[in-house]
Scaffold this motif. Structure first.
Motif, PDB file in Angstrom:
ATOM      1  N   LEU A  71       1.108  12.120   9.610  1.00 47.84           N
ATOM      2  CA  LEU A  71       0.386  11.010  10.228  1.00 47.84           C
ATOM      3  C   LEU A  71      -0.177  11.403  11.592  1.00 47.84           C
ATOM      4  O   LEU A  71      -1.302  11.036  11.941  1.00 47.84           O
ATOM      5  N   GLN A 116      -6.702   4.152   1.723  1.00 45.95           N
ATOM      6  CA  GLN A 116      -5.554   3.767   2.527  1.00 45.95           C
ATOM      7  C   GLN A 116      -5.259   4.795   3.610  1.00 45.95           C
ATOM      8  O   GLN A 116      -4.799   4.453   4.699  1.00 45.95           O
ATOM      9  N   TRP A 117      -5.535   6.079   3.331  1.00 46.36           N
ATOM     10  CA  TRP A 117      -5.311   7.110   4.350  1.00 46.36           C
ATOM     11  C   TRP A 117      -6.184   6.862   5.579  1.00 46.36           C
ATOM     12  O   TRP A 117      -5.719   6.983   6.715  1.00 46.36           O
ATOM     13  N   TYR A 148      -4.744   3.998   7.538  1.00 43.06           N
ATOM     14  CA  TYR A 148      -3.620   4.440   8.367  1.00 43.06           C
ATOM     15  C   TYR A 148      -4.113   5.117   9.654  1.00 43.06           C
ATOM     16  O   TYR A 148      -3.613   4.837  10.743  1.00 43.06           O
ATOM     17  N   ILE A 205      -3.425   3.635  13.435  1.00 36.40           N
ATOM     18  CA  ILE A 205      -2.645   4.422  14.387  1.00 36.40           C
ATOM     19  C   ILE A 205      -3.424   4.652  15.673  1.00 36.40           C
ATOM     20  O   ILE A 205      -2.899   4.485  16.783  1.00 36.40           O
ATOM     21  N   PHE A 233       3.683   3.315  14.228  1.00 36.25           N
ATOM     22  CA  PHE A 233       3.389   3.034  12.824  1.00 36.25           C
ATOM     23  C   PHE A 233       4.513   3.521  11.915  1.00 36.25           C
ATOM     24  O   PHE A 233       4.921   2.831  10.983  1.00 36.25           O
ATOM     25  N   GLN A 242       6.840   1.322   9.435  1.00 35.82           N
ATOM     26  CA  GLN A 242       7.017   1.650   8.015  1.00 35.82           C
ATOM     27  C   GLN A 242       8.485   1.650   7.629  1.00 35.82           C
ATOM     28  O   GLN A 242       8.866   1.109   6.584  1.00 35.82           O
ATOM     29  N   LEU A 249       1.233  -5.578   9.598  1.00 31.93           N
ATOM     30  CA  LEU A 249       0.436  -4.461  10.110  1.00 31.93           C
ATOM     31  C   LEU A 249      -0.967  -4.924  10.475  1.00 31.93           C
ATOM     32  O   LEU A 249      -1.515  -4.539  11.513  1.00 31.93           O
TER      33      LEU A 249
END
Length: 341
Positions: free
Chosen positions: A59, A257-258, A261, A265, A284, A288, A302
């Protein structure tokens, strides 16, 4: 020499210009100690701890690459999952050819650069919102192409070869170290790029592209460099995801979705700061771990946090911290202070 020139010369002599604040030197020592502790963690911690931290390092790498692209280059992409997927499938393909999977991770980064060169020529024909949507469409095209390649499993995905001979404990430790190296390499790449002339060019392009071009900055070259670097980092992250999960599925690895994220972030951590993705990834990751069992409410929370950060903390948590403390872990500008300060 005129009186005004003498005054200016004396004023300049009374100033001390450096690339690092005093707090940065202390923070560098602390960060080196933290890296040493993290590197030794597989020897003192259970494998479930290190396996979990692999996700955190991935991440950090992904968010750092998106921050370099959008926060410093002004290129808001919603399609970096294209290179995550290409990197993941590159590791699968290299492993099928007999390349050790861990050695295939840097080769996957190079493969993504090769793919990114022609892709950038297409993507850079778009501007603003069209660029963001266009990158997502490009990622979907790559996913559809991969699904039609039977040698890499088609729509059902494929397992990673070349890992069965490794001891499970050793494999977990090697995956952890490769992920840690990836996170450190992406942060270092951002830092080194932004400290040079390219960094100044990028920030000028981000703030006002037309004005930057008018003073001689090669806008297209600056954008292409960060695009290629970001593609390489995302590709290596995709490779790490593959060696960690030991398989790849096209729908999961090419998922938008990546990008969600990465954006989340960077927004909560602080866009336009190297430290932002670090702080945002930790937050983040913590959310999770704490809220993953709450199903759809986890996603709702989120989203609420992301909207609150965008409305009330436009510069993110690190921007707020920087304003109040002046702390800079990765200074890329210049600090000017009096010599007697």
């Amino acid at each position: 020499m005129t009186i005004s020139q003498m005054v200016t010369s004396r004023a300049a002599a009374a100033l001390d210009v450096s690339r690092a604040a005093r707090s940065s030197k202390l923070s560098a020592v602390v960060m080196l100690a933290a890296v040493a502790v993290l590197a030794a963690l597989p020897f003192v911690a259970f494998s479930n701890v290190t396996d979990t931290l692999v996700n955190l390092f991935v991440l950090i790498a992904l968010a750092s690459m998106w921050n370099l692209l959008a926060g410093f280059g002004g290129l808001v992409s919603v399609g970096q999952q294209a290179y995550i997927g290409i990197g993941a499938y590159s590791v699968i393909a290299f492993a099928d050819q007999g390349v050790q999977p861990y050695l295939a991770v840097p080769l996957a980064a190079v493969t993504c650069v090769i793919f990114a060169v022609p892709t950038s020529w297409l993507a850079f024909r778009l501007r603003g919102d069209y660029f963001a949507v266009g990158t997502w469409v490009i990622a979907e095209v790559y996913r559809l192409l991969v699904v039609r390649i039977d040698s890499v499993g088609g729509g059902s995905g494929k397992g990673l070869a070349g890992m069965s001979d490794l001891d499970q404990t050793l494999r977990g430790a090697l995956t952890y170290w490769v992920a840690l190296a990836l996170a450190l390499a992406t942060i270092a790449a951002c830092y080194l790029l932004l400290r040079g002339r390219l960094g100044l060019s990028l920030m000028a392009v981000r703030d006002e592209e037309t004005a930057a071009s008018s003073v001689g900055i090669d806008v297209r070259r600056a954008k292409r460099v960060v695009y290629l670097v970001s593609a390489a980092g995302c590709g290596a992250a995709g490779g790490v995801i593959t060696v960690s999960s030991l398989s790849v599925n096209p729908d999961a690895i090419f998922s938008v979705q990546w990008s969600a994220y990465m954006i989340f972030i960077v927004v909560i951590g602080g866009i336009g700061y190297i430290e932002g993705p670090l702080l945002g990834a930790v937050i983040f990751f913590g959310l999770q771990q704490l809220l993953a069992d709450y199903g759809s409410w986890y996603l709702v929370l989120l989203g609420a946090i992301g909207m609150a950060a965008a409305l009330w903390l436009p510069r993110g948590l690190w921007g707020l911290m920087r304003d109040r403390t002046g702390l800079s872990l990765f200074p890329v500008g210049y600090f000017v202070r009096g010599r007697d300060a």
